[in-house]
Design a protein around this motif. Structure first.
Motif, PDB file in Angstrom:
ATOM      1  N   ALA A 118      -2.885  -4.321  -8.111  1.00 44.66           N
ATOM      2  CA  ALA A 118      -2.834  -4.540  -6.669  1.00 44.66           C
ATOM      3  C   ALA A 118      -2.322  -5.935  -6.335  1.00 44.66           C
ATOM      4  CB  ALA A 118      -4.222  -4.321  -6.056  1.00 44.66           C
ATOM      5  N   ARG A 119      -2.788  -6.958  -7.084  1.00 49.41           N
ATOM      6  CA  ARG A 119      -2.352  -8.341  -6.831  1.00 49.41           C
ATOM      7  C   ARG A 119      -0.874  -8.503  -7.154  1.00 49.41           C
ATOM      8  NH1 ARG A 119      -2.164 -12.225  -4.176  1.00 49.41           N
ATOM      9  NH2 ARG A 119      -3.229 -14.223  -4.474  1.00 49.41           N
ATOM     10  N   TRP A 120      -0.427  -7.883  -8.220  1.00 48.62           N
ATOM     11  CA  TRP A 120       0.976  -7.944  -8.656  1.00 48.62           C
ATOM     12  C   TRP A 120       1.892  -7.339  -7.601  1.00 48.62           C
ATOM     13  CZ3 TRP A 120       3.688  -3.623 -11.427  1.00 48.62           C
ATOM     14  CH2 TRP A 120       4.934  -4.009 -11.944  1.00 48.62           C
ATOM     15  N   GLN A 121       1.500  -6.168  -7.085  1.00 46.31           N
ATOM     16  CA  GLN A 121       2.300  -5.515  -6.068  1.00 46.31           C
ATOM     17  C   GLN A 121       2.284  -6.314  -4.760  1.00 46.31           C
ATOM     18  OE1 GLN A 121       4.108  -2.781  -6.401  1.00 46.31           O
ATOM     19  NE2 GLN A 121       3.367  -1.715  -8.208  1.00 46.31           N
ATOM     20  N   HIS A 122       1.125  -6.867  -4.397  1.00 44.07           N
ATOM     21  CA  HIS A 122       1.018  -7.637  -3.152  1.00 44.07           C
ATOM     22  C   HIS A 122       1.920  -8.873  -3.183  1.00 44.07           C
ATOM     23  CE1 HIS A 122      -0.663  -9.738   0.304  1.00 44.07           C
ATOM     24  NE2 HIS A 122      -0.834 -10.788  -0.468  1.00 44.07           N
ATOM     25  N   LEU A 123       1.937  -9.583  -4.297  1.00 42.88           N
ATOM     26  CA  LEU A 123       2.768 -10.783  -4.403  1.00 42.88           C
ATOM     27  C   LEU A 123       4.250 -10.439  -4.255  1.00 42.88           C
ATOM     28  CD1 LEU A 123       0.894 -12.627  -7.291  1.00 42.88           C
ATOM     29  CD2 LEU A 123       1.194 -13.483  -4.948  1.00 42.88           C
ATOM     30  N   GLN A 124       4.661  -9.310  -4.814  1.00 49.11           N
ATOM     31  CA  GLN A 124       6.060  -8.910  -4.676  1.00 49.11           C
ATOM     32  C   GLN A 124       6.386  -8.528  -3.237  1.00 49.11           C
ATOM     33  OE1 GLN A 124       7.887  -6.724  -8.237  1.00 49.11           O
ATOM     34  NE2 GLN A 124       5.702  -6.238  -8.416  1.00 49.11           N
ATOM     35  N   ARG A 125       5.460  -7.834  -2.587  1.00 48.46           N
ATOM     36  CA  ARG A 125       5.711  -7.450  -1.190  1.00 48.46           C
ATOM     37  C   ARG A 125       5.759  -8.664  -0.268  1.00 48.46           C
ATOM     38  NH1 ARG A 125       2.255  -3.039  -2.569  1.00 48.46           N
ATOM     39  NH2 ARG A 125       0.451  -4.207  -1.781  1.00 48.46           N
ATOM     40  N   SER A 126       5.076  -9.751  -0.653  1.00 48.69           N
ATOM     41  CA  SER A 126       5.048 -10.951   0.194  1.00 48.69           C
ATOM     42  C   SER A 126       6.248 -11.865  -0.036  1.00 48.69           C
ATOM     43  CB  SER A 126       3.759 -11.735  -0.051  1.00 48.69           C
ATOM     44  OG  SER A 126       3.739 -12.267  -1.374  1.00 48.69           O
ATOM     45  N   ALA A 127       7.040 -11.609  -1.094  1.00 52.57           N
ATOM     46  CA  ALA A 127       8.208 -12.447  -1.382  1.00 52.57           C
ATOM     47  C   ALA A 127       9.252 -12.264  -0.287  1.00 52.57           C
ATOM     48  CB  ALA A 127       8.794 -12.097  -2.741  1.00 52.57           C
ATOM     49  N   GLN A 128       9.923 -13.359   0.064  1.00 53.94           N
ATOM     50  CA  GLN A 128      10.912 -13.319   1.131  1.00 53.94           C
ATOM     51  C   GLN A 128      12.318 -13.675   0.655  1.00 53.94           C
ATOM     52  OE1 GLN A 128       9.511 -15.832   4.300  1.00 53.94           O
ATOM     53  NE2 GLN A 128       7.746 -14.540   4.736  1.00 53.94           N
ATOM     54  N   GLN A 129      12.427 -14.435  -0.442  1.00 51.29           N
ATOM     55  CA  GLN A 129      13.748 -14.891  -0.873  1.00 51.29           C
ATOM     56  C   GLN A 129      14.060 -14.542  -2.319  1.00 51.29           C
ATOM     57  OE1 GLN A 129      13.662 -19.092   0.023  1.00 51.29           O
ATOM     58  NE2 GLN A 129      14.195 -18.755   2.165  1.00 51.29           N
ATOM     59  N   GLU A 130      13.170 -14.934  -3.247  1.00 55.42           N
ATOM     60  CA  GLU A 130      13.527 -14.788  -4.661  1.00 55.42           C
ATOM     61  C   GLU A 130      12.280 -14.575  -5.510  1.00 55.42           C
ATOM     62  OE1 GLU A 130      16.544 -17.134  -7.544  1.00 55.42           O
ATOM     63  OE2 GLU A 130      14.769 -18.298  -6.982  1.00 55.42           O
ATOM     64  N   VAL A 131      12.437 -13.694  -6.494  1.00 58.81           N
ATOM     65  CA  VAL A 131      11.409 -13.501  -7.513  1.00 58.81           C
ATOM     66  C   VAL A 131      12.037 -13.811  -8.862  1.00 58.81           C
ATOM     67  CG1 VAL A 131       9.876 -11.854  -8.660  1.00 58.81           C
ATOM     68  CG2 VAL A 131      10.171 -11.760  -6.174  1.00 58.81           C
ATOM     69  N   LYS A 132      11.391 -14.679  -9.631  1.00 61.61           N
ATOM     70  CA  LYS A 132      11.878 -15.042 -10.960  1.00 61.61           C
ATOM     71  C   LYS A 132      10.901 -14.468 -11.988  1.00 61.61           C
ATOM     72  CE  LYS A 132      11.920 -19.497  -9.912  1.00 61.61           C
ATOM     73  NZ  LYS A 132      12.242 -20.944  -9.862  1.00 61.61           N
ATOM     74  N   CYS A 133      11.451 -13.899 -13.052  1.00 56.54           N
ATOM     75  CA  CYS A 133      10.585 -13.179 -13.990  1.00 56.54           C
ATOM     76  C   CYS A 133      11.016 -13.420 -15.433  1.00 56.54           C
ATOM     77  CB  CYS A 133      10.639 -11.678 -13.665  1.00 56.54           C
ATOM     78  SG  CYS A 133       9.644 -10.656 -14.759  1.00 56.54           S
ATOM     79  N   LEU A 134      10.039 -13.620 -16.301  1.00 57.76           N
ATOM     80  CA  LEU A 134      10.228 -13.586 -17.742  1.00 57.76           C
ATOM     81  C   LEU A 134       9.537 -12.324 -18.245  1.00 57.76           C
ATOM     82  CD1 LEU A 134       9.505 -17.307 -18.771  1.00 57.76           C
ATOM     83  CD2 LEU A 134      11.710 -16.240 -18.256  1.00 57.76           C
ATOM     84  N   ALA A 135      10.297 -11.457 -18.913  1.00 64.29           N
ATOM     85  CA  ALA A 135       9.762 -10.157 -19.320  1.00 64.29           C
ATOM     86  C   ALA A 135       9.812 -10.010 -20.831  1.00 64.29           C
ATOM     87  CB  ALA A 135      10.555  -9.039 -18.655  1.00 64.29           C
ATOM     88  N   LYS A 136       8.712  -9.518 -21.395  1.00 57.66           N
ATOM     89  CA  LYS A 136       8.651  -9.247 -22.832  1.00 57.66           C
ATOM     90  C   LYS A 136       7.695  -8.088 -23.070  1.00 57.66           C
ATOM     91  CE  LYS A 136       6.645 -12.133 -25.543  1.00 57.66           C
ATOM     92  NZ  LYS A 136       6.407 -13.356 -26.294  1.00 57.66           N
ATOM     93  N   ALA A 137       7.907  -7.390 -24.165  1.00 58.12           N
ATOM     94  CA  ALA A 137       7.032  -6.276 -24.523  1.00 58.12           C
ATOM     95  C   ALA A 137       5.712  -6.818 -25.105  1.00 58.12           C
ATOM     96  CB  ALA A 137       7.744  -5.396 -25.542  1.00 58.12           C
TER      97      ALA A 137
END
Length: 310
Positions: A118-137
């Motif tokens: 829920a927190r992960w989805q909320h933070l993305q919905r609140s973004a207005q300009q840019e999301v930066k991500c480092l992704a790994k398995a």
């Protein structure tokens, strides 16, 4: 205007009247002001006592404004300087205290699969300009990221660095084809140090997940730790390789957009050429700049020429 110097309305009117034209006495001044003689006499006494008016023979004369109000102005200037110094001292103390605030004000600990999701989805919905991500398995959170899809549809730019093992996984389990098709700016690094998402550089999400323990995450919203995480992302991004190969990432529209940039068109002129909003053109130009790994339009033109983008 003269209330700041302690004069009431009648005293101010009396001073201004004498400043414009001296009076032969209190009775003449009373006639000008259309006030009782006794009341004006008391006003004149106060003005004389405080140095705003003086007797010159049989006339009442207003003191020169710089003489009348200069000393008070100097006193007030000194008071303001002392207050400014005091405020500066308070700000130093505030900054020191802020640096020592309870870490709970800057770092939120989220525990539990449902709560983390829920927190992960909320933070993305609140973004207005840019999301930066480092992704790994391994990816424990859902690969079908509905919040990202909604954010990107609203114009939010996603910059993602994937660890190479995720790119090499058979069957596209992480939906990288969708990400590429929808404008995600993708790069590959041989090694990604941590899972990380940063939202508009104002909040960072660090998942602490494995298959053997209860899911948890840290949400960092201020302080030096957030600055460090932003630095970590930008460092990894700068050293990563664009994916797919940069020449093939440009659509026909991107190539047309780039040709107009090289021709010197402004964003407003480009928006008229494409029939798009000014903001959409700015976003697409920003995407091209980030895809090239540069910072300015001039550097983008140089990069495009060097890598044969057109």
């Amino acid at each position: 205007m003269l209330r700041a110097f302690g004069l009431d309305d009648l005293e101010e009117n009396a001073y201004l009247s004498l400043l414009r034209l001296p009076a032969s006495g209190e009775s003449e001044l009373a006639e000008r002001l259309r006030r009782p003689a006794e009341e004006v006499s008391a006003v004149v006494d106060r003005l004389v006592k405080d140095g705003f008016v003086r007797q010159a023979g049989n006339r009442l004369v207003a003191a020169a404004p710089d003489v009348a109000f200069g000393p008070a102005l100097l006193r007030r200037h000194g008071e303001i300087q002392r207050v400014q110094t005091f405020i500066a001292t308070l700000m130093e103390e505030y900054r020191e205290r802020s640096a020592l605030r309870d870490s709970r004000e800057m770092v939120e600990v989220v525990i539990g699969a449902a709560e983390v999701m829920a927190r992960w989805q909320h933070l993305q919905r609140s973004a207005q300009q840019e999301v930066k991500c480092l992704a790994k398995a391994p990816i424990v959170l859902s690969a079908d990221n509905q919040a990202q899809k909604a954010a990107m549809a609203a114009g939010v730019v996603y910059r993602v660095v994937y660890e190479r093992a995720m790119i090499d996984a058979p069957g596209d389990p992480h939906q990288l084809a969708w990400s590429e098709a929808n404008g995600e700016l993708m790069r590959i690094a041989t090694f990604v140090p941590t899972k990380l998402m940063i939202f508009d550089e104002r909040a960072a999400f660090v998942p602490l997940m494995s298959a053997s323990v209860e899911p948890a995450a840290l949400v960092i919203t201020s302080g030096a730790l957030l600055d460090v995480l932003n630095w970590v992302f930008e460092t990894v991004w700068a050293g990563a390789v664009p994916f797919p190969a940069t020449k093939n990432t440009l659509s026909s529209d991107d190539r047309r957009l780039l040709s107009l940039i090289i021709a010197g068109y402004t964003d407003l002129a480009i928006s008229k050429q494409f029939g798009l909003s000014h903001r959409t053109v700015q976003r697409r130009v920003s995407q091209l700049i980030r895809a090239a790994g540069v910072e300015t339009r001039l550097q983008l033109i140089w990069h495009a020429a060097k890598h044969d983008w057109l």
